[in-house]
Write a protein that holds these residues in place. Structure first.
Motif, PDB file in Angstrom:
ATOM      1  N   UNK A   1     -10.616   7.797   6.401  1.00  0.00           N
ATOM      2  CA  UNK A   1      -9.394   6.413   7.179  1.00  0.00           C
ATOM      3  C   UNK A   1     -10.306   5.526   7.429  1.00  0.00           C
ATOM      4  N   UNK A   2     -10.392   4.912   7.482  1.00  0.00           N
ATOM      5  CA  UNK A   2     -11.469   3.673   7.729  1.00  0.00           C
ATOM      6  C   UNK A   2     -10.742   2.951   9.216  1.00  0.00           C
ATOM      7  N   UNK A   3     -10.191   3.748  10.395  1.00  0.00           N
ATOM      8  CA  UNK A   3     -10.122   3.389  11.300  1.00  0.00           C
ATOM      9  C   UNK A   3     -10.482   4.142  12.138  1.00  0.00           C
ATOM     10  N   UNK A   4     -11.192   5.806  11.877  1.00  0.00           N
ATOM     11  CA  UNK A   4     -11.396   6.507  12.039  1.00  0.00           C
ATOM     12  C   UNK A   4      -9.842   7.764  13.290  1.00  0.00           C
ATOM     13  N   UNK A   5      -9.097   7.523  12.757  1.00  0.00           N
ATOM     14  CA  UNK A   5      -8.068   8.765  13.735  1.00  0.00           C
ATOM     15  C   UNK A   5      -8.611   9.642  12.711  1.00  0.00           C
TER      16      UNK A   5
ATOM     17  N   UNK B   1       0.833  -1.013  -0.178  1.00  0.00           N
ATOM     18  CA  UNK B   1       0.134  -0.066   0.193  1.00  0.00           C
ATOM     19  C   UNK B   1       0.806   1.227   0.178  1.00  0.00           C
ATOM     20  N   UNK B   2       0.294   2.111  -0.365  1.00  0.00           N
ATOM     21  CA  UNK B   2      -1.183   3.092  -1.216  1.00  0.00           C
ATOM     22  C   UNK B   2      -1.288   1.492  -2.958  1.00  0.00           C
ATOM     23  N   UNK B   3      -1.554   1.059  -2.579  1.00  0.00           N
ATOM     24  CA  UNK B   3      -2.277   0.685  -3.486  1.00  0.00           C
ATOM     25  C   UNK B   3      -2.675   1.383  -4.877  1.00  0.00           C
ATOM     26  N   UNK B   4      -2.443   1.331  -6.070  1.00  0.00           N
ATOM     27  CA  UNK B   4      -2.636   2.695  -6.749  1.00  0.00           C
ATOM     28  C   UNK B   4      -3.770   1.220  -7.885  1.00  0.00           C
ATOM     29  N   UNK B   5      -3.309   0.336  -8.453  1.00  0.00           N
ATOM     30  CA  UNK B   5      -4.258  -0.589  -8.595  1.00  0.00           C
ATOM     31  C   UNK B   5      -5.731  -0.578  -7.780  1.00  0.00           C
ATOM     32  N   UNK B   6      -5.831  -0.567  -6.354  1.00  0.00           N
ATOM     33  CA  UNK B   6      -7.104   0.003  -6.225  1.00  0.00           C
ATOM     34  C   UNK B   6      -7.697   1.219  -5.506  1.00  0.00           C
TER      35      UNK B   6
ATOM     36  N   UNK C   1      -5.826   4.326  16.554  1.00  0.00           N
ATOM     37  CA  UNK C   1      -6.677   3.279  15.490  1.00  0.00           C
ATOM     38  C   UNK C   1      -5.657   3.361  14.324  1.00  0.00           C
ATOM     39  N   UNK C   2      -4.589   4.614  13.926  1.00  0.00           N
ATOM     40  CA  UNK C   2      -3.871   4.148  13.158  1.00  0.00           C
ATOM     41  C   UNK C   2      -3.093   2.559  11.934  1.00  0.00           C
ATOM     42  N   UNK C   3      -3.241   2.153  11.306  1.00  0.00           N
ATOM     43  CA  UNK C   3      -3.163   1.050  11.288  1.00  0.00           C
ATOM     44  C   UNK C   3      -1.707   1.293  10.179  1.00  0.00           C
ATOM     45  N   UNK C   4      -1.703   2.894   9.888  1.00  0.00           N
ATOM     46  CA  UNK C   4      -0.633   3.159   8.810  1.00  0.00           C
ATOM     47  C   UNK C   4      -0.844   2.855   7.342  1.00  0.00           C
ATOM     48  N   UNK C   5      -1.840   2.368   6.853  1.00  0.00           N
ATOM     49  CA  UNK C   5      -2.243   1.890   6.095  1.00  0.00           C
ATOM     50  C   UNK C   5      -2.039   2.609   4.458  1.00  0.00           C
TER      51      UNK C   5
END
Lengths: 415, 558, 398
Positions: free
Chosen positions: C67-71, A249-254, C10-14
């Motif tokens: 944010x998928x984690x609500x941060x 991630x971050x995934x460009x295709x996504x 809550x951050x997962x660093x995503x």
């Protein structure tokens, strides 16, 4: 009173597909989303079924589908609906000018940034490996300062893969001159290529190191938008074939896939409410009347005839894990989980077994309605889709987006 | 005397085997705090010494504890002598080790669950051994530490400090190296060589290569902690060390900026220690059979959280990073004493009394008093060696201060919050080397580990060190992979960067990926719920789902 | 347990926030929301330092929304900015841009002169760091509160309190007047409270958190006084709305916000709720007109969808197309700054392009500064949805 036919809870791939299928059926749909789902994390590659229990690779996605366990969501959805969902997904992509290649009868093994191959079913055209397989010589192209791509590692590891070992690999680097400012990820390079100047400059730099006719493995950087303009322009200018790798991630295709699907839904009249934290529901006699969001200001009630629960598993918040138990927070649906937490996970992170915790989730019937331990339907007008379903370990099997698409579609078709 | 592990050999047989044999005066066994303290002390007194460690430095108990530099308050009531040693050593270490000690100060807080009568006894006992305790109001304590439970009843300030076990061990080694000290990691002792009841050498095996070799020496000091019993057994000598497992939890952020001790007789789960970006809660106490029984379990974690709730009400809402466990080396002349009943004081055992000259074990003790233990045992050995140089480990700093000019330079190259961290991890010399790497390739300033602010240059520098053989070794030197995402992103980058620099130690990169992530998994598995579960979905999604490192090198269907 | 944990747990660093951050897309100088927000927050708790690129965050809240984690990423940024500036000297530029209300009051005596002065002093403004290309809003000849005082309303038993905010009050009073007309058409009497002060949004983004808190205290006391009596409170400005209901709770610990926030509405949402209750005046006249719509980020962040679009959909003949092209880039006064102007325009470029390509010459949006920026960047006219609703009511009676 504004009432919708369907409220979809969750804006990830399962929710978006459910909304798309429902809209196609003429339903009035509202999507309540919180965050932008996991497509931008996990990627836009559609895995359907890659590995069976014991770590045995499935010959084709179809063959894999036949061999899943009894509790697997695919078992409930059934082969015809899975096929239909894949067809529907490809149809949307085609229509939106960002078509996907692949089908259930062929396993596609695509290169990854770790120098491995992974089995999958559908990929965007930027990941087409047809030319790569034929090539005797392959260029692995990296970008200076890009911290999420190591071309020499890929070249070295491909030499260890029997089918790829005979090929010759050359590592070349391009300097996108992005070393000023923040750290460089694939997103920065893709945004550079989004611009006309960036693309022109990239073509110039590539001309010196990539001979015409080459097959070039590159990180997923061929533009952030859901189209093939960057790929086409590059290939046309250089006379080469580019193959993007699956990467971190971050995934460009996504990102591309999500942008495309959201655009498709909005065009088709789907209402999307962002920052909607669905906290509870109003249920009367096995029927859900409404769900309630908990805003920072106040609660808001969303009435509908049917509801699709696609708010994710542990990651998305559709399931909450506590020591020895799992909670489904909106409807309080039952989730069977070992009370002894030691039984949730294997001692080895990676092994030939799926992780038990990854398979925890909601039991459903063939219409995707939640059922209790005896198989009795708990809610007649609630349909479950995506990562909150029981019985599959998407990482281990390579089945993530496949289950999302198939279950989202099936939920919408069951309404 | 002879024993099962005792293998008398002659010098000639060494020559016959044709192995170039290392020679030294003293071999120190154990790369924990005590071992490195002894190595440093010996070298500073001019004694030639080699330290052997079976894993990596600070792999054992020295990094598997809460990292509290005790004021002594915890021991004052029960063990005045230990309390006194603590406050004295605490004062010394805050001076000589200021680059691995964070002067946080500490609170002793009595909760609504604790016995009021103990408070008076404690204040009195502290005063007796010279530990300053300053009472403050609960309101003031809550103002200073807003996350503390408002239900606490009384609070005292004490001169506790936080000490980084990894850094402290490294800095002792750095200091020892300046005086000629040598260190061999991944080297396990398989025999103690002697002749005429006098130690003449030691037989070792490299655990990575399997290679066996001998080191000739006059003296062996076992500072093997929980493994001291096993080492002594190699010489047929019995040392009664009872490994006592303590499990701890690391939290994702600094929930307190001061150490918080619970004001009650020492028990489980009553110490919170802030360390840089994280907080550690410890500990449990359970006798175990093996010194390497360090796999924590969910039950212990839940118990710790239940207890910790008395000091920090919202403890369950704070994200955990991992659970980990170490084994305390509890020594008792009485083989039946265990757990908190056994002494945490230290003992130097001169095995000349057991019939083998040139062999000493140092057992028991605690991290805070490592320097004092080292001094005592070095005094003993120097007596035998007729070395008269006095101990100076309390006078000289472990590492030199980084000059303001170098710090200013570092700030030009490191990202925000990065320069100070890097300086305290690396010391002056290391910092200069890392800066040089960035000067050569400016993109190396990029963060390989974003959570803990570790640059690519620093990871490469650590990977190039002679004691690094795998990514986990780099982790212990840099803190990469020890923050929020626990390797979700930096595992890929570190393997990539290390490999790109030709430093992958001859290993397949998939092996490196798996080895590192499995190490992270050990501490995650017992806390697999809440945000930790979420992070694990992400990590597995990346490495297993997207990169397929598990099914790797599979070419079916191609 | 505390309701708002402004911590990074809550951050997962995503990195989803990085992909969705409009500033990150526009400039490589910003290290991105994940890094500057939750990641460095862990460092901020133990070290006193400053991340220089923190100044690039616009507080547009797209990070929070994705944010998928609500941060609360943007809130972490604003708090960090405030902490940094707490004991530091501020630039005149930042002071001026943060104190629009004070500046407006100073100019209120002679707005014509102030506007003239502003035109002449663009050179001076540039010197202190305000872009001479930026779409600075002119002052209205009469403020909303002056206009309102002269307005004769029909009295009704149902009453609402209107929070106009600085932009409507001093720069664009017609929106306020349109709103009052719409409420009158729905048999509501509008109450204006003289004790309201600036919501503090411009103060917060420039790091004047203490002053913002003072404003918050004043507003909270007044808001609560009215909601305790059972009066709903309505805003037409989405940034004011977000500040009053959400950011006050995240940034400060002042009692009372939770209680009044339940009764604080965006005008569009309030009218739609009336519609749900079957009491909206639906005597909409036909408007055979075409508009583009831009959803302000601060509206999207409120978790209630796009009420303006749904409301306008009730008007016969009206064709309103959602541009759906992301942030406009202005972020209050961010785009006014000399060093941020280009970034601001780059952020909005996608939106401007979409609008231009649509061929529609007028854009509807709830946010005043969004309208300024869109007018400037896409060279189109702009309107608040309330203006169209009023127009439709009036068309019915023609």
């Amino acid at each position: 009173m504004r009432e919708y036919d369907i409220v979809v809870i969750g804006g990830g791939l399962a929710g978006l597909m459910a909304a798309a299928a429902a809209t196609k059926r003429g339903k009035k749909v509202t999507v309540l989303s919180l965050g932008s789902g996991t497509l931008t994390i996990g990627g836009g590659i559609v895995d359907v079924m890659g590995y069976l229990e014991g770590g045995i690779p499935a010959a084709t996605p179809s063959a894999g589908l036949l061999q899943v366990g009894d509790k697997h969501p695919y078992k409930m959805i059934g082969r015809p609906a899975i096929e239909e969902s894949i067809r529907f997904f490809k149809e949307i992509c085609e229509q939106e000018g960002y078509s996907y290649i692949g089908n259930l009868d062929k396993m596609q093994w695509i290169p990854t940034a770790a120098g491995t191959l992974k089995p999958t079913c559908l990929v965007p055209k930027t990941m087409d490996t047809t030319e790569l397989k034929k090539a005797d010589k392959v260029i692995v192209l990296g970008f200076d300062a890009l911290k999420d791509f190591y071309p020499s590692l890929i070249a070295k590891n491909f030499k260890k893969i029997p089918a790829f070992a005979q090929k010759e690999y050359e590592v070349v680097m391009i300097d996108p001159k992005l070393s000023e400012g923040r750290d460089v990820t694939a997103l920065d390079v893709a945004r550079w290529l989004d611009t006309e100047d960036g693309l022109a400059s990239c073509i110039e730099k590539m001309r010196n190191v990539v001979p015409s006719g080459s097959v070039v493995i590159i990180p997923p950087v061929l533009g952030t938008r859901p189209n093939y303009l960057v790929k086409e322009k590059l290939e046309q200018a250089l006379g080469c074939t580019f193959v993007e790798t699956a990467s971190v991630p971050p995934s460009i295709t996504g990102l591309r896939l999500r942008t495309m699907l959201v655009r498709y839904l909005k065009k088709n009249g789907v209402r999307i409410v962002e920052q909607a934290i669905v906290a509870k529901s109003i249920v009367e006699e096995n029927n859900c009347m409404a769900v309630i969001t908990e805003g920072v200001d106040r609660e808001r009630t969303y009435y509908a005839k049917s509801f699709i629960l696609a708010n994710g598993g542990f990651y998305g918040g559709g399931l909450l894990a506590e020591p020895g138990k799992v909670i489904e927070p909106i409807f309080n649906l039952p989730v069977e989980a070992p009370t002894d937490h030691e039984l949730w996970a294997n001692y080895s992170l990676f092994s030939s077994e799926a992780q038990p915790f990854a398979k925890l989730g909601l039991d459903v019937d063939e219409k995707m309605r939640p059922v209790d331990a005896d198989g009795k339907v708990i809610l007649n007008n609630v349909f479950v889709a995506g990562r909150n379903l029981r019985g599959y370990d998407f990482s281990f099997e390579k089945s993530g987006n496949g289950v999302a698409i198939a279950s989202g579609y099936q939920a919408a078709m069951s309404v | 005397m002879t024993g099962p592990g005792l293998c008398p050999v002659s010098f000639i047989s060494f020559l016959k085997r044709g192995i170039e044999m290392q020679k030294t005066t003293v071999v120190v066994i154990g790369g924990g705090a005590t071992g490195v303290g002894i190595l440093r002390d010996l070298c500073m007194r001019g004694v030639d010494a080699i330290l052997l460690e079976q894993q990596d430095l600070a792999y054992g108990t020295s990094s598997r504890y809460h990292g509290l530099l005790h004021s002594g308050g915890r021991y004052a009531v029960k063990d005045a002598e230990a309390g006194k040693e603590c406050i004295e050593e605490n004062t010394i270490l805050r001076r000589i080790g200021r680059h691995c000690v964070e002067q946080t100060e500490g609170f002793f807080a009595r909760t609504h669950l604790d016995d009021e009568a103990f408070e008076g006894k404690w204040v009195e006992a502290c005063a007796k051994v010279g530990i300053p305790t300053i009472p403050i109001s609960v309101e003031e304590a809550l103002r200073l530490e807003p996350n503390l439970s408002p239900k606490i009843k009384s609070v005292y300030r004490v001169p506790d400090a936080a000490i980084d076990g990894f850094r402290m061990v490294w800095q002792n080694v750095a200091s020892a190296r300046k005086y000629g000290g040598r260190v061999l990691t991944y080297t396990t002792v398989i025999g103690i060589e002697h002749s005429n009841n006098q130690v003449v050498g030691i037989k070792v095996r490299n655990t990575l290569t399997g290679e066996v070799s001998n080191i000739a020496c006059d003296f062996i000091i076992s500072a093997a902690g929980s493994w001291a019993g096993e080492i002594a057994a190699l010489a047929g000598i019995s040392v009664n060390v009872q490994p006592d497992r303590g499990t701890l939890i690391a939290f994702n952020h600094r929930i307190t900026s001061r150490i918080v001790n619970r004001l009650r007789p020492a028990s489980d789960g009553d110490i919170f220690v802030p360390h840089g970006s994280i907080t550690i809660l410890g500990t449990t106490s359970a006798s175990v059979n093996k010194p390497d029984d360090t796999v924590p379990n969910a039950k212990e974690v839940v118990e710790l959280l239940n207890i910790g709730e008395a000091l920090f009400e919202d403890i369950r809402s704070y994200r955990m990073l991992r659970a980990f466990a170490g084994t305390r080396p509890l020594y008792s002349a009485d083989p039946n004493a265990t757990g908190r009943g056994a002494s945490r004081g230290f003992v130097t055992l001169d095995h000349a009394h057991d019939g083998l000259k040139g062999f000493v074990s140092v057992v028991g003790g605690k991290f805070t008093t490592y320097r004092l233990m080292a001094e005592k045992v070095t005094d003993l050995v120097c007596g035998y060696l007729n070395v008269k140089t006095p101990c100076r480990t309390a006078e000289e700093n472990l590492v030199e201060d980084t000059s303001p000019a170098l710090m200013a330079k570092a700030r030009l190259y490191f990202p925000a919050y990065g320069a100070e961290l890097a300086a305290s991890r690396l010391g002056s010399e290391g910092l200069e080397k890392v800066i040089a790497r960035i000067q050569e390739k400016p993109e190396k300033r990029q963060l390989l580990c974003e959570c803990e602010n570790v640059t690519m240059a620093e990871v490469e520098e650590a990977a190039a060190d002679s004691t690094s053989y795998m990514i986990s070794d780099v982790r212990r030197k840099t803190r990469m992979g020890m923050g929020t995402c626990q390797g979700a992103f930096c595992t890929f980058r570190s393997v990539g960067a290390v490999d790109a620099n030709g430093l992958s130690w001859g290993k397949d990169t998939n092996v490196l990926f798996k080895e590192f992530l499995q190490g992270r998994w050990k501490g995650i598995r017992p806390i697999l719920w809440g945000n930790v579960m979420r992070e694990m979905e992400l990590t597995r999604g990346i490495y297993e789902g997207t990169l397929n490192i598990n099914g790797a090198i599979d070419n079916e269907g191609i | 347990m505390k309701k708002h944990h402004n911590n990074p747990d809550s951050c997962t660093a995503c990195t989803v926030c990085v992909a969705n951050c409009p500033v990150t897309a526009a400039t490589r100088k910003f290290r991105g929301p994940k890094m500057v927000g939750p990641t460095l927050e862990r460092m901020r708790l133990s070290q006193d330092d400053i991340e220089p690129s923190l100044e690039y965050c616009t507080n547009c809240k797209n990070c929070d929304m994705s944010c998928p984690s609500g941060v609360p990423i943007s809130t972490l940024n604003m708090l960090a900015r405030a902490k940094h500036f707490k004991n530091r000297k501020r630039s005149l530029r930042d002071w001026i841009l943060s104190h629009g209300e004070k500046m407006a009051k100073l100019s209120a005596a002679t707005p014509g002169m102030a506007n003239l002065g502003m035109k002449m002093s663009r050179g001076i403004l540039k010197k202190i760091g305000i872009s001479n290309k930026a779409p600075l809003p002119p002052y209205a000849s009469k403020s909303f509160s002056k206009l309102f005082k002269n307005l004769k309303q029909t009295s009704y038993p149902d009453k609402v309190v209107f929070y106009p905010g600085c932009f409507i009050n001093y720069n664009d009073p017609q929106v306020g007047m349109d709103f009052v007309a719409v409420m009158q058409a729905n048999k509501f009497e509008v109450i204006i409270e003289e004790d309201f002060v600036c919501c503090g949004s411009p103060l917060v983004v420039n790091g004047f958190l203490d002053e913002a808190e003072e404003n918050a205290k004043k507003n909270i006391a007044v808001l609560k006084k009215w909601t305790d009596k059972g009066y709903p409170i309505i805003t037409c400005c989405t940034s004011c709305g977000l500040m009053l209901k959400q950011e006050y709770q995240e940034l400060f610990h002042i009692e009372g916000v939770e209680e009044y926030a339940k009764h604080l509405y965006d005008a569009g949402e309030f009218l739609l709720d009336l519609h749900d209750q079957g009491r909206l005046n639906t005597n909409f006249g036909t408007l055979n007109e075409k508009y583009m719509y831009h959803a302000p980020c601060h509206l999207r962040a409120q978790g209630m969808g796009l009420p303006g679009v749904e409301l306008l959909a009730l008007i016969p003949g009206l064709d309103v197309q959602d541009a759906d092209a992301g942030c406009c880039g202005i972020s209050g006064n961010y785009g006014f700054k000399e060093d941020k102007y280009d970034i601001s325009m780059e952020i909005g470029s996608g939106l401007f392009k979409t609008i231009k390509e649509s061929g529609r010459d007028t854009v509807v949006s709830e946010c005043g500064t969004c309208r300024l920026q869109i007018g400037h960047g896409a060279n189109v006219k702009t309107l608040h949805p309330m203006t169209l609703v009023r127009k439709s009511y009036e068309a019915f009676h023609k």
